[in-house]
Design a protein around this motif. Structure first.
Motif, short mmCIF file in Angstrom:
data_model
loop_
_atom_site.label_atom_id
_atom_site.label_comp_id
_atom_site.label_asym_id
_atom_site.label_seq_id
_atom_site.Cartn_x
_atom_site.Cartn_y
_atom_site.Cartn_z
N GLY A 24 -5.71 -18.45 -120.35
CA GLY A 24 -7.15 -18.32 -120.15
C GLY A 24 -7.63 -18.28 -118.72
N VAL A 25 -8.95 -18.44 -118.57
CA VAL A 25 -9.63 -18.25 -117.28
C VAL A 25 -9.20 -19.30 -116.26
CG1 VAL A 25 -11.85 -18.13 -116.11
CG2 VAL A 25 -11.67 -17.35 -118.47
N MET A 26 -8.80 -18.81 -115.09
CA MET A 26 -8.60 -19.68 -113.94
C MET A 26 -9.30 -19.07 -112.74
SD MET A 26 -4.89 -21.56 -113.88
CE MET A 26 -5.41 -22.45 -112.40
N VAL A 27 -10.02 -19.92 -111.99
CA VAL A 27 -10.80 -19.49 -110.84
C VAL A 27 -10.16 -20.03 -109.57
CG1 VAL A 27 -13.07 -19.53 -109.73
CG2 VAL A 27 -12.91 -19.49 -112.23
N PHE A 28 -9.92 -19.14 -108.61
CA PHE A 28 -9.39 -19.52 -107.30
C PHE A 28 -10.42 -19.18 -106.23
CE2 PHE A 28 -5.64 -18.62 -109.87
CZ PHE A 28 -4.80 -19.69 -109.57
N ALA A 29 -10.39 -19.96 -105.14
CA ALA A 29 -11.28 -19.72 -104.01
C ALA A 29 -10.51 -19.00 -102.91
CB ALA A 29 -11.83 -21.04 -103.48
N LYS A 30 -11.06 -17.89 -102.42
CA LYS A 30 -10.41 -17.11 -101.38
C LYS A 30 -10.80 -17.58 -99.97
CE LYS A 30 -10.05 -12.64 -102.05
NZ LYS A 30 -10.45 -11.24 -102.41
N THR A 31 -11.80 -18.45 -99.88
CA THR A 31 -12.22 -18.99 -98.59
C THR A 31 -12.37 -20.51 -98.71
OG1 THR A 31 -14.60 -18.79 -99.05
CG2 THR A 31 -13.50 -16.88 -98.05
N SER A 32 -12.27 -21.19 -97.58
CA SER A 32 -12.43 -22.65 -97.58
C SER A 32 -13.85 -23.04 -97.94
CB SER A 32 -12.03 -23.23 -96.22
OG SER A 32 -12.80 -22.65 -95.18
N LYS A 33 -14.82 -22.21 -97.55
CA LYS A 33 -16.22 -22.48 -97.90
C LYS A 33 -16.40 -22.46 -99.41
CE LYS A 33 -19.60 -20.49 -95.63
NZ LYS A 33 -20.55 -19.44 -95.14
N ALA A 34 -15.85 -21.43 -100.05
CA ALA A 34 -15.95 -21.34 -101.50
C ALA A 34 -15.24 -22.50 -102.18
CB ALA A 34 -15.37 -20.01 -101.97
N ALA A 35 -14.06 -22.87 -101.67
CA ALA A 35 -13.31 -23.98 -102.25
C ALA A 35 -14.11 -25.27 -102.19
CB ALA A 35 -11.99 -24.15 -101.51
#
Length: 225
Positions: A72-83
């Motif tokens: 299923g759905v997994m979300v990753f952050a591509k920037t430290s701000k997003a994380a």
């Protein structure tokens, strides 16, 4: 996402400058462990590295995990701000996660499950305890039965808390374990029928509500509903 050799295909659900959202296949680790088997975090880093021709190490923030047998759905952050911003949403319980599961047995049409769970880290198993105790955590979910056949039921689940093995333990406790769950259930004729169906959050820079949806696998027992 293109892969080679024996590495699994990772369907991409959404991508922009800040987020990478994928549909994790069942059986793939969320992050690397001692076994050296392919894991989703490193597969996604390699994808970004190749697609954008990035030198050196690629940043990709692991925001949450799914158990290895769960899809299923997994979300990753591509920037430290997003994380940072999405991690804060998770801590504040502003992120909403919905799952689909096939259960053995006959669950009620709908309901709310509340238990106190205690995890044994050495054995990697979680159990229900009758009352709060040291290191136990409250667990809560709501569910609706959306399909039935002669021996199984399909349920839609909204998590209120995110505890280790929570869905698997709570449904086993009421006598309707997740189908295929070798750890907490009673059947093993298929992979565990638990799927992260929806993930809702506020985009870290656009400040807009977004919902990412991954369809359940078209395999047994999902294709019985």
């Amino acid at each position: 996402m293109e892969t080679t050799g024996t590495q699994p295909d990772i369907p991409i659900l959404f991508e922009d400058n800040h987020l990478l959202v994928v549909n994790k296949p069942a059986g793939v680790l969320s992050q690397e462990d001692h076994t050296g088997r392919p894991d989703l975090l490193n597969l996604c880093k390699e994808y970004i590295k190749k697609k954008y021709d990035k030198p050196g190490n690629v940043f990709l923030g692991l925001l949450h995990r799914l158990d290895q047998p769960v899809s299923g759905v997994m979300v990753f952050a591509k920037t430290s701000k997003a994380a940072s911003r999405i991690s804060e949403q998770i801590r504040a319980r502003k992120v909403k996660k919905s799952y689909l599961a096939v259960l053995d047995g006959d669950p009620p049409p709908n309901g709310v499950l509340e238990h106190h769970l205690l995890k044994d880290k050495k054995k990697n198993i979680t159990q229900v305890v009758s009352s709060p105790r040291k290191n136990s955590k409250a667990a809560k979910l709501s569910f609706q039965t959306v399909g039935r056949n002669e021996r199984m039921a399909l349920v839609s689940i909204n998590l209120e808390t995110g505890r280790a093995h929570q869905i698997r333990v709570q449904f086993a406790e009421i006598g309707t374990p997740v189908h295929g769950d070798r750890k907490y259930g009673r059947t093993s004729d298929s992979d565990i029928a638990l799927h992260a169906h929806k993930f809702r959050l506020e985009h870290p820079t656009l400040k807009e509500k977004q919902e990412f949806v991954a369809s359940a696998p078209d395999t047994f027992p999902w294709n019985r509903f």
